[in-house]
Motif scaffolding. Sequence first.
Motif, PDB file in Angstrom:
ATOM      1  N   UNK A 274    -110.297   8.736 -50.323  1.00 28.02           N
ATOM      2  CA  UNK A 274    -110.222  10.099 -49.773  1.00 28.02           C
ATOM      3  C   UNK A 274    -108.812  10.552 -49.435  1.00 28.02           C
ATOM      4  N   UNK A 275    -107.962   9.637 -48.929  1.00 31.78           N
ATOM      5  CA  UNK A 275    -106.605  10.044 -48.565  1.00 31.78           C
ATOM      6  C   UNK A 275    -105.812  10.439 -49.808  1.00 31.78           C
ATOM      7  N   UNK A 276    -105.902   9.633 -50.858  1.00 29.91           N
ATOM      8  CA  UNK A 276    -105.191   9.966 -52.095  1.00 29.91           C
ATOM      9  C   UNK A 276    -105.739  11.258 -52.693  1.00 29.91           C
ATOM     10  N   UNK A 277    -107.060  11.411 -52.695  1.00 37.42           N
ATOM     11  CA  UNK A 277    -107.666  12.601 -53.281  1.00 37.42           C
ATOM     12  C   UNK A 277    -107.315  13.855 -52.485  1.00 37.42           C
ATOM     13  N   UNK A 278    -107.342  13.736 -51.153  1.00 33.20           N
ATOM     14  CA  UNK A 278    -106.967  14.888 -50.332  1.00 33.20           C
ATOM     15  C   UNK A 278    -105.501  15.232 -50.550  1.00 33.20           C
ATOM     16  N   UNK A 279    -104.656  14.202 -50.700  1.00 28.94           N
ATOM     17  CA  UNK A 279    -103.246  14.443 -50.999  1.00 28.94           C
ATOM     18  C   UNK A 279    -103.086  15.175 -52.319  1.00 28.94           C
ATOM     19  N   UNK A 280    -103.822  14.722 -53.332  1.00 29.40           N
ATOM     20  CA  UNK A 280    -103.781  15.398 -54.625  1.00 29.40           C
ATOM     21  C   UNK A 280    -104.292  16.822 -54.522  1.00 29.40           C
ATOM     22  N   UNK A 281    -105.327  17.036 -53.715  1.00 31.58           N
ATOM     23  CA  UNK A 281    -105.863  18.379 -53.522  1.00 31.58           C
ATOM     24  C   UNK A 281    -104.808  19.296 -52.896  1.00 31.58           C
ATOM     25  N   UNK A 282    -104.035  18.763 -51.947  1.00 33.97           N
ATOM     26  CA  UNK A 282    -103.011  19.567 -51.285  1.00 33.97           C
ATOM     27  C   UNK A 282    -101.887  19.932 -52.251  1.00 33.97           C
ATOM     28  N   UNK A 538    -102.752  11.580 -62.024  1.00 34.90           N
ATOM     29  CA  UNK A 538    -101.792  10.892 -61.155  1.00 34.90           C
ATOM     30  C   UNK A 538    -102.448  10.488 -59.837  1.00 34.90           C
ATOM     31  N   UNK A 539    -103.248  11.389 -59.275  1.00 40.48           N
ATOM     32  CA  UNK A 539    -103.921  11.116 -58.008  1.00 40.48           C
ATOM     33  C   UNK A 539    -104.851   9.913 -58.126  1.00 40.48           C
ATOM     34  N   UNK A 540    -105.607   9.860 -59.204  1.00 36.12           N
ATOM     35  CA  UNK A 540    -106.539   8.742 -59.373  1.00 36.12           C
ATOM     36  C   UNK A 540    -105.799   7.426 -59.612  1.00 36.12           C
ATOM     37  N   UNK A 541    -104.655   7.495 -60.288  1.00 37.22           N
ATOM     38  CA  UNK A 541    -103.842   6.293 -60.469  1.00 37.22           C
ATOM     39  C   UNK A 541    -103.426   5.739 -59.105  1.00 37.22           C
ATOM     40  N   UNK A 542    -102.962   6.609 -58.217  1.00 42.04           N
ATOM     41  CA  UNK A 542    -102.526   6.174 -56.883  1.00 42.04           C
ATOM     42  C   UNK A 542    -103.706   5.656 -56.074  1.00 42.04           C
ATOM     43  N   UNK A 543    -104.856   6.317 -56.170  1.00 41.39           N
ATOM     44  CA  UNK A 543    -106.044   5.876 -55.425  1.00 41.39           C
ATOM     45  C   UNK A 543    -106.463   4.473 -55.861  1.00 41.39           C
ATOM     46  N   UNK A 587    -100.710   8.168 -49.598  1.00 42.93           N
ATOM     47  CA  UNK A 587    -100.079   9.441 -49.255  1.00 42.93           C
ATOM     48  C   UNK A 587     -99.076   9.903 -50.296  1.00 42.93           C
ATOM     49  N   UNK A 588     -98.665   9.007 -51.187  1.00 41.36           N
ATOM     50  CA  UNK A 588     -97.748   9.415 -52.258  1.00 41.36           C
ATOM     51  C   UNK A 588     -98.360  10.530 -53.110  1.00 41.36           C
ATOM     52  N   UNK A 589     -99.671  10.533 -53.144  1.00 45.33           N
ATOM     53  CA  UNK A 589    -100.350  11.563 -53.944  1.00 45.33           C
ATOM     54  C   UNK A 589    -100.083  12.960 -53.410  1.00 45.33           C
ATOM     55  N   UNK A 590     -99.677  13.047 -52.132  1.00 46.96           N
ATOM     56  CA  UNK A 590     -99.459  14.345 -51.512  1.00 46.96           C
ATOM     57  C   UNK A 590     -98.048  14.879 -51.726  1.00 46.96           C
TER      58      UNK A 590
END
Length: 597
Positions: A274-282, A538-543, A587-590
Amino acid sequence: MGTQRFSVFIIPGYVLATLVISFALRATNLPQIVGTALLLSGIILGSLQLVRDTVTSLLNKSFALDYIALLAIITGLVTGNFFVAGVIVLMMAGGNTLEDYAQEQAKRSLTALSERIPHSVVMVGKDADETIPIQSVPIGTTIKVRKGEVIPLDGTLMHQNALIDESSLTGEAYPVEKDLGELLRSGTINMGNVITIKTTVRDENSTYRKIIELVEKAQSEKTPFLQLADKLSGWFTVASLLIAGVAYFISHDIERVLAVLVIATPCPLILATPIALIGGMNVAARDRIIFKRLSALEILSQVRAMIFDKTGTVTFGVPELTKITIENSEYTEKKVLSLAAGLEKNSLHPFAKTIIKAADSREVKPQHFDAISEIIGKGISGKITDDTYTIEKLDNSERIVLKKNKKSLAFFEFSDVIKPESKDVLKQLTDEGLALALFTGDTKERTLQLLPNLPENITVQADLSPTDKQAGIVQYKKKYQQVAMVGDGINDAPALAQADVGIAFSHDEHTAASEAADVILLGGTFATVLHARKIARRTLFIAKQSMYVGVALSLIGMSIAVTGKLPPIAGAVTQEVIDVAVILNALRAAFGEKNNA
């Protein structure tokens, strides 16, 4: 909405408060039972969802990460390690809340679809008109629809002619001219003067209501999101329980077992996604790409096929003046455009706006006319001294003619125009190995005109109704498993809802297409589709990276705990260090695409 957003964080907030207060009470003269009772209340409240999920998993005979967490909490309570149990509850409640909040945001009703149809209609009576609820309108009722209003029910036209915008159903830019007795469908818009319609169906059987039902059905059939963590849950659960069993077999020390279970509590698995996905969403939101649910990121990164609507998606979706043919050599292009603009500035026809726009862009001043007269669906005329100028529609709906005293001066041709970036974006998606298709309600002939500007291997299907588009999505899902649909109109709503991930172009977050879609592209270019997919990948890679590293560190920590070198409190600290590392990486996804994954 504000209260709803706040309420979902009440439980983890309460658990955190009980942890802080109980820890602070240790330094006071108050009996320790006060802090313990308070902490227990937080543990019980925070564990309710966990208990429900565990029971559900047991009834379904499936492995779940909840088993480890619940076992760790119970072990902590039995051994008197209440603070350790509280920390586990906080992590679990916080992770579940993040996912629940994201899912709740996705559960929007079909407000934009439903509210677009009026709740009441104007019934034409013998003595006076009467406003009645739409549900009460019987078949055969004569109703009145004013200019700009949505036609509420299917019915036959009782006027000689009408100009109807059917883009809500067909997605096409061109208005349709209807004659006396022709069928008008609900959900379309009256573009001309006031008309009357004799209804042929009741509200529940109207064309528009059927589209709403299609969307509802597709949304209810959409498979629930399977978290990335679930892919690891089976073996991680078994491995954790085996390691805990080994710890007890070696030492017969329940404290050592608790230390293993505390480290095994799968916070990296629960938090990373969820943190990576929310970061990607932002990140996406900053670029005006709105993901309405977290799972849409995962699905978009994995789709194997993409279906595109034509009008308003691959093309601009509005008619453009593409050609002026002069019939009288005494007239220049600017002169006929000035005459046409002078007439059309008084017209309701959509082509009128296009001509005015073309005149403005070429700095052509509209000619002034007297005695303006317009017949909806036929044409418009005006006078300059003793000469009568007329603009008439030709049989081909994409052409009009300007006449002077019934003699042709010029022909104006209109066409929807493909977006300049469409070909390049579609090619890049093809290069990624995606199967592409173009679904449109437009005619086959008009659609084929676009083919020279599209990749050779894109499949084109024309003359499709909303139901046909939805059925096409079903077929593609059977072949490719994960399918994305990109569209922009109400006619795309059933297909957007049926697809694994629906993507809607919209300049308004509350359009019907936006309601049915999982991803909304607000005012962006067609290239935004490609950008959204890159963010998702990219977000899914980080997650995944966060989860796998977190699991690996947890396994190392459990192995050390088996030896007895990590007591429960130290295990809790170790787990928190792992959590922090996982969170920081997620959090890198954000922070955007500094490194392409």
